[in-house]
Design an enzyme around this catalytic site. Structure first.
Site, PDB file in Angstrom:
ATOM      1  N   GLU B  26       0.850  -1.102   0.012  1.00 30.82           N
ATOM      2  CA  GLU B  26      -0.145   0.032   0.023  1.00 30.82           C
ATOM      3  C   GLU B  26       0.862   1.221   0.079  1.00 30.82           C
ATOM      4  O   GLU B  26       0.569   2.236  -0.730  1.00 30.82           O
ATOM      5  CB  GLU B  26      -1.020  -0.090   1.109  1.00 30.82           C
ATOM      6  CG  GLU B  26      -2.031  -1.065   1.050  1.00 30.82           C
ATOM      7  CD  GLU B  26      -1.741  -2.127   1.750  1.00 30.82           C
ATOM      8  OE1 GLU B  26      -0.465  -2.470   1.969  1.00 30.82           O
ATOM      9  OE2 GLU B  26      -2.457  -3.295   1.890  1.00 30.82           O
ATOM     10  N   TYR B 158      -1.165 -12.177  -3.613  1.00 32.28           N
ATOM     11  CA  TYR B 158      -1.258 -13.249  -2.922  1.00 32.28           C
ATOM     12  C   TYR B 158       0.543 -13.820  -2.592  1.00 32.28           C
ATOM     13  O   TYR B 158       1.317 -13.705  -3.347  1.00 32.28           O
ATOM     14  CB  TYR B 158      -1.876 -14.635  -3.630  1.00 32.28           C
ATOM     15  CG  TYR B 158      -1.285 -15.804  -2.869  1.00 32.28           C
ATOM     16  CD1 TYR B 158      -2.004 -16.050  -1.625  1.00 32.28           C
ATOM     17  CD2 TYR B 158      -0.450 -16.647  -3.343  1.00 32.28           C
ATOM     18  CE1 TYR B 158      -1.811 -17.246  -0.991  1.00 32.28           C
ATOM     19  CE2 TYR B 158      -0.377 -18.087  -2.590  1.00 32.28           C
ATOM     20  CZ  TYR B 158      -0.953 -18.173  -1.579  1.00 32.28           C
ATOM     21  OH  TYR B 158      -0.636 -19.416  -0.786  1.00 32.28           O
ATOM     22  N   ARG B 159       0.663 -14.030  -1.288  1.00 36.06           N
ATOM     23  CA  ARG B 159       2.179 -14.362  -0.855  1.00 36.06           C
ATOM     24  C   ARG B 159       1.999 -15.599  -0.181  1.00 36.06           C
ATOM     25  O   ARG B 159       1.435 -15.783   0.852  1.00 36.06           O
ATOM     26  CB  ARG B 159       2.477 -13.198   0.255  1.00 36.06           C
ATOM     27  CG  ARG B 159       2.712 -11.867  -0.298  1.00 36.06           C
ATOM     28  CD  ARG B 159       3.841 -11.643  -1.019  1.00 36.06           C
ATOM     29  NE  ARG B 159       4.152 -10.267  -1.650  1.00 36.06           N
ATOM     30  CZ  ARG B 159       3.935  -9.981  -2.686  1.00 36.06           C
ATOM     31  NH1 ARG B 159       3.016 -10.901  -3.833  1.00 36.06           N
ATOM     32  NH2 ARG B 159       3.865  -8.839  -3.339  1.00 36.06           N
ATOM     33  N   ASP B 264       2.632  -2.833  -7.612  1.00 31.40           N
ATOM     34  CA  ASP B 264       2.124  -1.639  -6.891  1.00 31.40           C
ATOM     35  C   ASP B 264       2.048  -0.305  -7.709  1.00 31.40           C
ATOM     36  O   ASP B 264       1.055   0.581  -7.735  1.00 31.40           O
ATOM     37  CB  ASP B 264       2.832  -1.386  -5.717  1.00 31.40           C
ATOM     38  CG  ASP B 264       2.775  -2.803  -4.892  1.00 31.40           C
ATOM     39  OD1 ASP B 264       1.871  -3.301  -4.830  1.00 31.40           O
ATOM     40  OD2 ASP B 264       3.844  -3.086  -4.286  1.00 31.40           O
TER      41      ASP B 264
END
Lengths: 323, 323, 323, 323, 323, 323
Positions: B26, B158-159, B264
């Site tokens: 973010e 997704y991690r 991002d």
């Protein structure tokens, strides 16, 4: 622990990179011993990642046996160190909560097996401060060590960022039964163990060591004394109380490169000297010389040789280049 | 998060120092927006130490408003990043457990106040993965945001080192109700949301986006697509599904300097384009160009200007020095 | 200004790279104020390139409001700084001619608007030295500031590489009418303003400050005093003349990391103390402590916190690592 | 000029330090000649400070005679270079206005004396772009050079940040009378001299060179050709038009380390080859090889030896380590 | 050997510092084995100074047993390595004459004692090239190894800067009697052992290996094959001839970080695979994967884990960051 | 010699890189002379590789004429320098055996040609220590120099790592016949030449110089005196015995940056002063000032200007930044 240090005299908020080294009180003692030529093994718990692998490879490279290190847990302890300068004190940001060793269980360590062939156990007051389980593990280690006939040494190493003086005193006092050699400073002994000493007494330090010895039954007590003028220079000396008498080292005026680990190198060198049977005066001179040299070496570890320590203890120390 | 990176192509076990930068999904989106000239605020919880202060100063410097960041908690999330090379993939060691944001409480954030004057909320699938309380906080934020009429965008991100695909799917699906704009990849959508797509279908990606939109009621769906040949080069493109139609960006062959944060910067630039009312084709071209540039910039943050992104989106991109 | 500095103690002719930071007298004062927690805005003119953008981002990051900086002009002022060592003095190569601020026009600044909401204007004697137009702009700013009821402070900051002592005296004297708080040193006041003081007088510094106050109508006069033994160490203290009396700070023996900006951090901290209404003794102690700390911090800017300054002013300052 | 470069692929706004090297079109040509073993002298005006001293010491060290450099003036030209990567082009911030050479006067240079013993004058199109006086000095140098029987070579080197194409064309055309060897590219020749060439013509480049030769009376024309895919890789080749015929070099696919100065090393190596009497094919192969190597060398200067250039021209170029 | 390397792509004549690592053919093989988890010991002679101490500490840290290293002699071998780029080949300046190992005597090594408990001896063709006494020591080691039943492997490693092809062939041929596993390339085998192979033959490499095996009685022959386009990229594959049949590895297109030691890591990984009893196809795939990874790792040593090699051998190798 | 130095205060065993500079007693003297503005030529033998090329380019850049350097031989002398700190002395690892100059032959140098136009020969006691042939070459150089009427100066520069005091005394004494100016220290003169001096004598140093002068027939004798408290600080002064009288320099308290080469810069500056005909007091003040400055400059070479030395000799030396 992983140590991350802004280079030069930069602050945490400025440095584009942090230098990567490793350290920690007991690791530093083990490295000092190994660099001086003694056999030394380091016991802890470290996670299964490359940072821990690097810490282990480095210890092994420096001669410390890492084979007793337990692997597992969530993370490795980290500490960020900002070197001081002038009137600006050095700073540590600890990031060691939830480290593998802080969250280790008693069952992780089989002390009887760990001590097979060992002669000496050293631990510092930082370890029981990490967590209740770390305190329990320390206590077990001490008890098994005494049962196996090991000499046990202890460095108080009080850290205000980890616990209060009262908590430290209460947790450590019961463990002192298992301790043969206690390394601390007058100031620490007063504040943590509530030692009463008259500052005006002519033999103040000697009296304090005697009292400490009497209260806890130590065989040997060693004090380091730092008169810090600034982050750049310090006056450093030490006293060994053994055989009912105090022995004082030479006093060093030191231009500081890296003060972290200086106390640990003192302890490591003192253990080295006591193990090889040095007379008290020689032992304290040797230990003080090693720690004086440590102040001049970047990183936690005391990267100096037996010959260098002996030479300084014997009176060398001029700065002329050897060529 | 604090990011610590061995310089060049060194491995974790080799580098004498780690480069210090900051990032996180973010935060990266917020920085992209601010660098493009939009107003952006970053909301999280950070401890009260110099490392967090530095992260905040850096965000503020880059134009992100940090005034909604809550201070407190034990530690800052850290991630160690080893850049890959050739056949050797990059690696991340996460050290973010017990971070201030992972252990934050709902009471730490007054969302009505935080959203005063705001138009848009963006969050990534990493945040609810941090802890149950972080998931609860994310959910609250979404609900309040919708109540206040904000557009909500979401990047799946997704991690595998944080949770399983199943856990991610179960936790995220209910939150999708509040999401207007969903950024993900075909692969992620399949594995986390169990999207069924026929690989042989001529409009496979478009179909997948349509299905996703139908299932969750998204207004807009964006896919990024990476065809990674090696750690050094990648082929990168993107698709925007809006107004019932798919719009495809140009495909970039990229020599990679630092791939972290590329997704991002795509999301940030897409939000920027949508906010200013770009047509879908222009929006996806703009977002793809920003993320192509990000691959060439060290650190998580997309340090490039509106002019640079516009120029590349408009077809520039030769390597000749501008002089 | 962009500051380019050979690292360590390297000379201009040796260093393979120069460290990139930013500084300048008024910027340094603004950063000191912002780092201590006060609101501060910096007014200048900077060209429209990435170097100026970086300077602005850095100021904003440190808490200084850059929104009043005018963009335009040809170039940014640059100064090359070679740190001294031992008997070798530090050196500055100024490359600030034709900078945007030196060539700015009166019309670039609408002071009434700039001062909206402001309480204090600070300027240094370097700005009018840059060019006739910069001198005119300074004069206008002072006049408008007084009209708007701002307190005006002034740091003499004489630079022999910019103008002669005579030129400085003639240009600055008329501006003193608008100044409430004057920061200088005895030596500067003598050489630039031709102040006559008897070196043998017991209250020499106090007398000088009184005379200065009488001649120019200052409310407050502050002197810094440096007894420089070498480029590595200095003795630093300060005096505040206020309410018809002199107040002296503690005297610091300082191991120097970076002396540039020390005077500016003194001024910034003094303004901070006066603005919050400190008693004179507390104000001068606070300002002297801030500037003592600055000597230990690389770069022009005083990167230290209110707590650190207060602690040193209150008598701390030992170099022991805080852990 | 002083060149300041963020290391690696960092941007201007990121790099904590800038690498310090020196360069400039004519200096680069002189260094190439000297490194190949020819005698070369560099003529310019530089201020009397340590940065200029360092530039001079470096030139002398590399074998260029700096004794004809005039000292004086206000400042040294500076250029900031950001290396590109992938789709991100490299960038230059010029800070060369008001440099000593831009403000030099005709009276600073006694060309008859400067040319004593000289055989060849080389100049680039950048110099007359600096200022009217620099243009006048260039013109005088050319005229005196021809009077003394020197061969004159010229590299167009058009810089959009210094002047428009029209201004360049008008200023340079009259000077072409004095030029024997012209180095440029098809694209430059078209845009600056308004050369009309049919892109569909089978011998487009050869035709262009012939026309250029005819219009200006050059003895020799050389074109470099760059097909830049990205900031990381380029395709590079060259053509020599001499004796009414075009000779083409091998085409190099180059992974770029530092492209700045590649054209200058081409020119330097071409002059070297022509001076020693190489056949046209050998000359163009030699010059292309030198400039291919330059792309792999950090800094403006072509730090490679005659042996290395000859080996590559002769067909070597595998990347295997020589051991 | 001490390896000193200009960082990045700088040339010897440019770099302000050289990176300090250690390497050498047999040491590299030992490190590969130890990093993969096998026990490995390195035998050589090193002087009694801190540089050699560091080399030993580093080997020990990486898991190689240095206890059989003899200390003494005048100096440590040094090699300076300049990394290539593009058309510029890498360069080595050897400074290994008169090193401790080159001047060692047979009496320095008691091979029966050294081989106590050992199963395998590896040596490279560089060692006998160092000096007649080094050749004699190698020969003795081989003979004693065979007497003790060790498997002996040999890597030809021809170095043109140390001896001619003829001298190498004459010195090495007699030693081949003691060799079980021979690692080389087709090109080396041809030029040093005069192997005749028809380039047009469909099974050229297999035929060559068969001939080599027949001539010298090897059990196993391995070839590596490099198709080097430039210093930046290479195509790398390998072949294992065992059990009368050739087995070919996958072919890797590699972006090179550091190619030195790639062959040694191939050999180390091959020994590892053969020792654990891998089938030929699996062995050659494993060895090729290890050496592909080595190309991506700075320094001579192959710092990668068993898991990483297995994963690449099993077909992984995408550059996506693992997170 | 190539000098390789761990940066900062790191030890040999720690530093990830070594800084690359060049030095050596006679080279340092030559550089001092050239930097002060005198003409100076350096004579030695260096191999034909890039490291030697760089040493030569650097000398030429600094103004030393390298045209008399003979190229050839096997290797360049290397020395590794670890800077000391506090009680830890600096250390040198010499790796200069078998260097080109140590193995040079008399036939390599045609002294009559070398001395054409020369006025002064300087040599140090290190050169004859390198090898018997180097001693023979030194002796020949002295004899030819005297025959050509050159003034000969000599700096004893005893190095315990190269030879014993006895060997030095025996080798050097016969060469003293050719020496006009002898630079040494009281301590060296005693230990190498067996000079007998009464430490209690009021004019001890003057007496020693007189005796030395009488024994060897020197015209001038200079002593440097170092009172080294630590590796960080030193007290430095000098004495010139000329015209039957001793002249003493000011005594400098120096914070040391790099002490290597300080003696050589003293000698170089002394030669400079004597050559321009300074009075003895001015000469010794000048030489002492140059060497005081050298202590503050990284590397062997004294990078300071005539103006800087004159200013310090005239009493400057405050550390305030010149701006």
């Amino acid at each position: 622990m992983l140590r991350l240090t802004p280079p030069g005299r930069q602050r945490f908020v400025q440095a584009p990179h942090f230098e990567v080294t490793f350290g920690g009180a007991e690791a530093n003692v083990a490295v000092t011993l190994a660099q001086l030529g003694a056999s030394a093994s380091f016991v802890t718990k470290l996670p299964d990642n490359e940072l821990a692998q690097r810490a282990i490879e480095e210890l092994r490279g420096l001669g410390v046996d890492p084979s007793r290190i337990v692997r597992g847990g969530e993370r490795m302890g980290v500490y960020f160190l900002e070197q001081g300068a002038g009137q600006r004190a050095g700073k540590v940001i600890y990031d060691r909560a939830h480290s593998a060793i802080a969250e280790a269980l008693s069952a992780d360590f089989d002390w009887s097996q760990i001590f097979a062939g060992a002669k000496w156990l050293h631990w510092s007051g930082i370890t029981p401060a990490l967590s209740p389980s770390a305190a329990a593990i320390t206590s077990e280690a001490c008890m098994v060590a005494k049962r196996h006939g090991l000499t046990v040494s202890f460095d108080l190493n009080y850290r205000a960022k980890l616990w209060t003086r009262e908590a430290a005193g209460q947790a450590l006092a019961p463990l002192m039964d298992h301790v043969d050699v206690c390394v601390t400073s007058l100031e620490e002994a007063r504040s943590v163990f509530g030692l009463k000493v008259d500052d005006a007494a002519p033999n103040r330090d000697e009296d304090a060591a005697r009292k400490l010895r009497e209260r806890f039954g130590f065989k040997t007590v060693a004090f380091t004394q730092r008169i810090a003028d600034s982050a750049d220079t310090t006056t450093w000396s030490a006293m060994l109380f053994a055989e009912k008498k105090a022995f004082f080292s030479r006093r060093y005026e030191i231009g500081i490169v890296d003060r972290v680990g200086a106390g640990d190198s003192f302890t490591g060198a003192l253990i080295f000297a006591l193990r090889r049977g040095d007379e008290p005066q020689r032992a304290i001179d040797f230990a003080a010389a090693a720690s004086a040299l440590k102040h001049t070496i970047p990183g936690d570890y005391c990267r100096c040789s037996l010959e260098e320590v002996e030479a300084l203890a014997a009176g060398a120390g001029g700065g002329r280049v050897q060529r």
